[in-house]
Design a protein around this motif. Structure first.
Motif, short mmCIF file in Angstrom:
data_model
loop_
_atom_site.label_atom_id
_atom_site.label_comp_id
_atom_site.label_asym_id
_atom_site.label_seq_id
_atom_site.Cartn_x
_atom_site.Cartn_y
_atom_site.Cartn_z
N ALA A 336 69.18 48.78 45.17
CA ALA A 336 69.70 47.42 44.99
C ALA A 336 70.89 47.42 44.05
O ALA A 336 71.07 48.36 43.26
N ARG A 337 71.68 46.38 44.14
CA ARG A 337 72.76 46.22 43.18
C ARG A 337 72.16 45.99 41.79
O ARG A 337 71.03 45.56 41.66
N ARG A 338 72.96 46.24 40.78
CA ARG A 338 72.47 46.21 39.40
C ARG A 338 72.38 44.77 38.89
O ARG A 338 73.06 44.37 37.94
N CYS A 339 71.53 43.99 39.55
CA CYS A 339 71.41 42.57 39.21
C CYS A 339 70.47 42.37 38.01
O CYS A 339 69.43 43.04 37.91
N ALA A 340 70.84 41.45 37.15
CA ALA A 340 70.00 41.12 35.99
C ALA A 340 68.78 40.33 36.42
O ALA A 340 68.83 39.57 37.39
N ASP A 341 67.66 40.51 35.72
CA ASP A 341 66.49 39.67 35.95
C ASP A 341 66.79 38.23 35.53
O ASP A 341 67.48 37.99 34.53
N ASN A 342 66.27 37.30 36.29
CA ASN A 342 66.32 35.88 35.93
C ASN A 342 67.70 35.39 35.48
O ASN A 342 67.88 34.93 34.36
N PRO A 343 68.71 35.50 36.36
CA PRO A 343 70.01 34.92 36.02
C PRO A 343 69.88 33.40 35.93
O PRO A 343 69.04 32.80 36.63
N MET A 344 70.66 32.77 35.08
CA MET A 344 70.53 31.32 34.90
C MET A 344 71.86 30.70 34.54
O MET A 344 72.62 31.26 33.74
N LEU A 345 72.14 29.56 35.14
CA LEU A 345 73.39 28.84 34.86
C LEU A 345 73.28 28.04 33.57
O LEU A 345 74.18 28.03 32.74
N ASN A 346 72.15 27.33 33.38
CA ASN A 346 71.91 26.51 32.19
C ASN A 346 70.47 26.67 31.72
O ASN A 346 69.58 26.96 32.53
N GLN A 347 70.24 26.46 30.44
CA GLN A 347 68.88 26.53 29.90
C GLN A 347 68.07 25.33 30.40
O GLN A 347 68.60 24.23 30.55
N HIS A 348 66.78 25.57 30.64
CA HIS A 348 65.88 24.51 31.09
C HIS A 348 64.70 24.43 30.13
O HIS A 348 64.13 25.46 29.77
N PRO A 349 64.30 23.22 29.74
CA PRO A 349 63.25 23.09 28.71
C PRO A 349 61.89 23.64 29.13
O PRO A 349 61.10 24.05 28.28
N GLU A 350 61.59 23.66 30.45
CA GLU A 350 60.27 24.13 30.88
C GLU A 350 60.17 25.65 30.93
O GLU A 350 59.08 26.20 31.14
N VAL A 351 61.30 26.35 30.75
CA VAL A 351 61.27 27.81 30.74
C VAL A 351 60.92 28.27 29.32
O VAL A 351 61.75 28.19 28.42
N ALA A 352 59.68 28.73 29.16
CA ALA A 352 59.21 29.07 27.82
C ALA A 352 59.72 30.43 27.36
O ALA A 352 60.02 30.63 26.19
N ASP A 353 59.82 31.38 28.28
CA ASP A 353 60.19 32.75 27.92
C ASP A 353 61.69 32.97 28.09
O ASP A 353 62.14 33.53 29.08
N ASN A 354 62.45 32.51 27.14
CA ASN A 354 63.91 32.66 27.22
C ASN A 354 64.38 34.06 26.88
O ASN A 354 65.56 34.38 27.05
N LYS A 355 63.46 34.91 26.38
CA LYS A 355 63.85 36.29 26.05
C LYS A 355 64.21 37.07 27.31
O LYS A 355 65.00 38.00 27.26
N ASN A 356 63.60 36.70 28.42
CA ASN A 356 63.84 37.44 29.66
C ASN A 356 64.80 36.71 30.59
O ASN A 356 64.80 36.94 31.80
N VAL A 357 65.59 35.81 30.04
CA VAL A 357 66.60 35.07 30.81
C VAL A 357 67.97 35.66 30.54
O VAL A 357 68.30 36.01 29.41
N HIS A 358 68.77 35.79 31.60
CA HIS A 358 70.15 36.27 31.45
C HIS A 358 71.11 35.14 31.85
O HIS A 358 71.20 34.80 33.03
N MET A 359 71.76 34.58 30.85
CA MET A 359 72.69 33.49 31.13
C MET A 359 73.95 34.04 31.80
O MET A 359 74.51 35.07 31.39
N VAL A 360 74.39 33.36 32.83
CA VAL A 360 75.62 33.75 33.53
C VAL A 360 76.79 33.12 32.78
O VAL A 360 76.86 31.90 32.62
N THR A 361 77.70 33.95 32.31
CA THR A 361 78.80 33.45 31.49
C THR A 361 80.18 33.73 32.07
O THR A 361 81.16 33.14 31.62
N HIS A 362 80.29 34.63 33.05
CA HIS A 362 81.61 34.87 33.64
C HIS A 362 82.08 33.59 34.34
O HIS A 362 81.35 33.01 35.16
N PRO A 363 83.30 33.11 34.05
CA PRO A 363 83.75 31.81 34.54
C PRO A 363 83.67 31.66 36.07
O PRO A 363 83.17 30.64 36.57
N TYR A 364 84.16 32.65 36.81
CA TYR A 364 84.15 32.53 38.27
C TYR A 364 82.72 32.59 38.81
O TYR A 364 82.34 31.80 39.69
#
Length: 519
Positions: A336-364
Motif C-alpha cells: 500500500a501507499r505510505r498513508c497515515a492512520d486516521n487522516p483528518m481535516l478538522n478536530q471533532h469533539p467525539e474523537v477521544a483518542d487524538n494521539k492516533n489522529v494525523h491532521m492533514v495540513t498540506h494546503p492542496y
C-alpha cells in the motif's frame, strides 16, 4: 513492486471491493428491516478513530492502510461465533429499556444475533403490531437495479415485511460475513469434532487475553498465562490431527512451533523476579502468541468448519496469509501507499483518542479532502432519502439511485479517495518523496437527519453538487509544488485524475439539476 506483485495487489483489491459491495447489500437489508417496523433511516456514527469500547468491538475502529494489522482487525470483526444464540431477556414492561450488551467476542455476528433475538421476542409478544411499516417503502431487487441483473456486483436486496423475511435477511448477512449456517437457534459447522475443538480453543484464547499481570501477582499470573498457553498448544496439536487440508495443516504446524516457543519463554519468566525488562518481554511474547494463534491457527480451523468458503472472514484471512507469505519472501515489500492512520481535516469533539489522529495540513491536500468529505456527506444524504422511500416520486427515487450509487460511488468517492492516497499529508522539505500520504477521512459535519422530506431538500443537494463541481474545476491545477512529492508518472496521473474528476462532477451536477427540474 514487480509485475507479479502488482497482479497480486490487484487481486487483493478486488477481494476487498467484493466485500464492500456485499456490505452495501447488508446496509440495504438493515434499512429494509427498519422500514418494516416503522423505524427511521439513520446513518449516524461518530467520526473515526474510536476505541473498541464505543461499539463493544474486539479492536479499535480506525482508518488504516492495507496491512497485516488491518486484515487482522477485519478478521476480528467478522469472526464466526459457533455457539448457541444468547437469550438477551428483553423486557416489554420497561419504558426505558436496558441496552443490549454483547458478550465476550464483540463480533458482527453477535450483533445480528441480538437483533434476530429481538425480532423473535417482540413478534411473539406483540403479535401483529411489530411489522407496522409501509410495504411500499421496501427496496428490493426490482427497485435497486445495479448493473446487469446485479450479477456484476453481487448485490441482491429482498423485502422485509414479517418475521420470516427478517430472519432470512439476517441469515443472509451472517452467512455472507461469517460463513456459518443458522438453523433455528443453533449455529452449525460442517465438522462436529473440529467445531467442538474450536469452541475449546476460542475459550482458552479468551482466558489467555483476560489474565491480568502486575508486579504484586507476578508469579501466579505469569504461571496462569503459561498454563493457558499450554492448553492452547494442546488444542493446536489436536487440530493437526483433525484438519484435512494440506495448506491449513502446514499453517497450524508453523503456528504451533511459534506458540510452543512463546509458552517456553512465559514459563521461564514465571520463575524470574519481577522487573520492567521481564514485564516488557512478557508483553511482547504474549502478543506474539496471541497473533499467531488468532490470525493463523484460528483461521485455518475456521476455514474447514464454515460452509460458505467465500465469506468475508475467510476472504480477509486468505488475504492475510497471502500478504504474510509475500513479506516472508521480501520483507521490504509494501503493498500500500505510505498513508497515515486516521487522516483528518478538522478536530471533532467525539474523537477521544487524538494521539492516533494525523491532521492533514498540506494546503492542496486539504482542499481535496474538503471536497471528498462534502461529497461523502452528500452521498449519504441521498442514500437516506432513497432508502426511506417515503414522500418521493418514482422518478425522483430513480434519480437518487442513479446519482448516489452510480456514478457517485464509482466516479467520485473511489477516484478522490485514490487521489488522496497519493497526496502528501503535510509539507515536507527534507524528504518529500518519502513523506506520509493522506487518504479519505469520511468525516461527518452535518447531522444526517438535517431536513424534513420536502422539495427544498433537493435545492440544497443541488447547491452542494454545484459547490463540488466548482471546487473540482478549481483543483485541476495542483501546482508545481506537488511535483517534488511524487515521481513524474504519478504527477501526470494526478493531473489526469483531477481533470476526469472535474468532468464527472460537472456531469453529475448537470444531470441532477435536469432530473429535478432545478433552474
Amino acid at each position: 513492486i514487480d509485475e507479479i506483485q502488482q497482479d497480486k495487489i490487484r487481486n487483493w483489491k478486488s477481494v476487498i471491493l467484493r466485500v464492500a459491495h456485499q456490505e452495501m447489500e447488508h446496509l440495504g437489508l438493515v434499512c429494509n428491516m427498519l422500514n418494516a417496523i416503522g423505524g427511521p433511516q439513520h446513518f449516524d456514527r461518530p467520526n473515526l478513530p474510536q476505541s473498541k469500547e464505543y461499539y463493544q468491538t474486539a479492536v479499535d475502529m480506525q482508518l488504516s492502510k492495507f496491512s497485516l494489522e488491518t486484515m487482522a482487525a477485519y478478521m476480528a470483526f467478522e469472526k464466526p461465533d459457533i455457539t448457541p444464540l444468547d437469550n438477551y431477556n428483553l423486557q416489554l414492561d420497561q419504558i426505558v429499556p436496558t441496552p443490549i450488551v454483547i458478550h465476550n467476542g464483540h463480533t458482527v455476528q453477535e450483533l445480528y444475533e441480538a437483533i434476530l433475538n429481538g425480532f423473535i421476542y417482540l413478534d411473539h409478544h406483540l403479535s401483529d403490531k411489530l411489522f407496522i411499516g409501509n410495504p411500499q417503502s421496501q427496496v428490493d431487487g426490482d427497485t435497486l437495479g445495479i448493473s446487469f441483473s446485479n450479477k456484476e456486483y453481487g448485490v441482491t436486496l429482498t423485502s422485509v415485511t414479517n418475521l420470516d423475511s427478517a430472519k432470512k435477511a439476517i441469515k443472509r448477512i451472517i452467512e455472507q460475513g461469517e460463513g456459518v449456517i443458522l438453523t433455528g437457534d443453533k449455529v452449525l459447522g460442517q465438522n462436529k469434532a473440529l467445531t467442538d475443538l474450536y469452541r475449546h480453543f476460542d475459550a482458552e484464547m479468551i482466558r489467555f487475553a483476560a489474565v491480568k499481570v502486575d508486579e504484586k501477582n507476578w508469579h501466579s499470573s505469569v504461571k496462569q498465562l503459561a498454563e493457558t498457553g499450554t492448553a492452547i498448544e494442546k488444542n493446536l496439536t489436536s487440530a493437526l490431527r483433525l484438519l484435512r487440508e494440506t495448506t491449513t495443516k502446514k499453517i497450524v504446524a508453523d503456528s504451533l512451533k511459534s506458540v510452543s516457543a512463546c509458552v517456553s519463554v512465559i514459563r521461564k519468566l514465571a520463575g524470574e523476579k519481577y522487573s520492567q525488562a521481564a514485564a516488557d518481554k512478557l508483553n511482547i511474547t504474549r502478543n506474539a502468541l496471541s497473533a499467531t494463534a488468532t490470525n493463523d491457527s484460528e483461521g485455518a480451523i475456521i476455514s474447514e468448519i464454515v460452509v460458505d468458503k467465500n465469506c468475508h472472514y475467510l476472504a480477509f484471512w486468505n488475504l492475510y496469509q497471502s500478504l504474510k507469505e509475500e513479506l516472508r519472501m521480501q520483507p521490504e515489500f509494501e503493498a500500500a501507499r505510505r498513508c497515515a492512520d486516521n487522516p483528518m481535516l478538522n478536530q471533532h469533539p467525539e474523537v477521544a483518542d487524538n494521539k492516533n489522529v494525523h491532521m492533514v495540513t498540506h494546503p492542496y491536500t486539504r482542499r481535496v479532502l474538503e471536497l471528498f468529505n462534502a461529497g461523502y456527506e452528500t452521498m449519504v444524504d441521498m442514500l437516506i432519502i432513497f432508502y426511506s422511500n417515503e414522500g418521493i416520486s418514482s422518478d425522483e427515487r430513480s434519480l437518487f439511485e442513479n446519482t448516489a450509487f452510480f456514478p457517485f460511488m464509482t466516479m467520485f468517492i473511489r477516484p478522490v479517495g485514490e487521489v488522496l492516497s497519493m497526496l502528501p499529508l503535510s509539507e515536507d522539505k527534507k524528504d518529500p518523496l518519502q513523506s506520509l500520504r493522506a487518504g479519505g477521512s469520511f468525516e461527518y459535519y452535518i447531522n444526517t437527519a438535517w431536513m424534513p422530506r420536502t422539495t427544498p431538500r433537493w435545492a440544497y443537494l443541488a447547491e452542494r453538487l454545484q459547490q463540488m463541481a466548482t471546487l473540482s474545476a478549481a483543483l485541476q491545477k495542483p501546482g508545481d509544488d506537488l511535483k517534488k512529492y511524487m515521481p513524474p508518472g504519478n504527477y501526470a496521473n494526478l493531473l489526469d485524475n483531477m481533470s476526469m474528476l472535474a468532468v464527472n462532477m460537472a456531469r453529475i451536477n448537470e444531470n441532477f439539476k435536469i432530473g429535478m427540474n432545478i433552474k
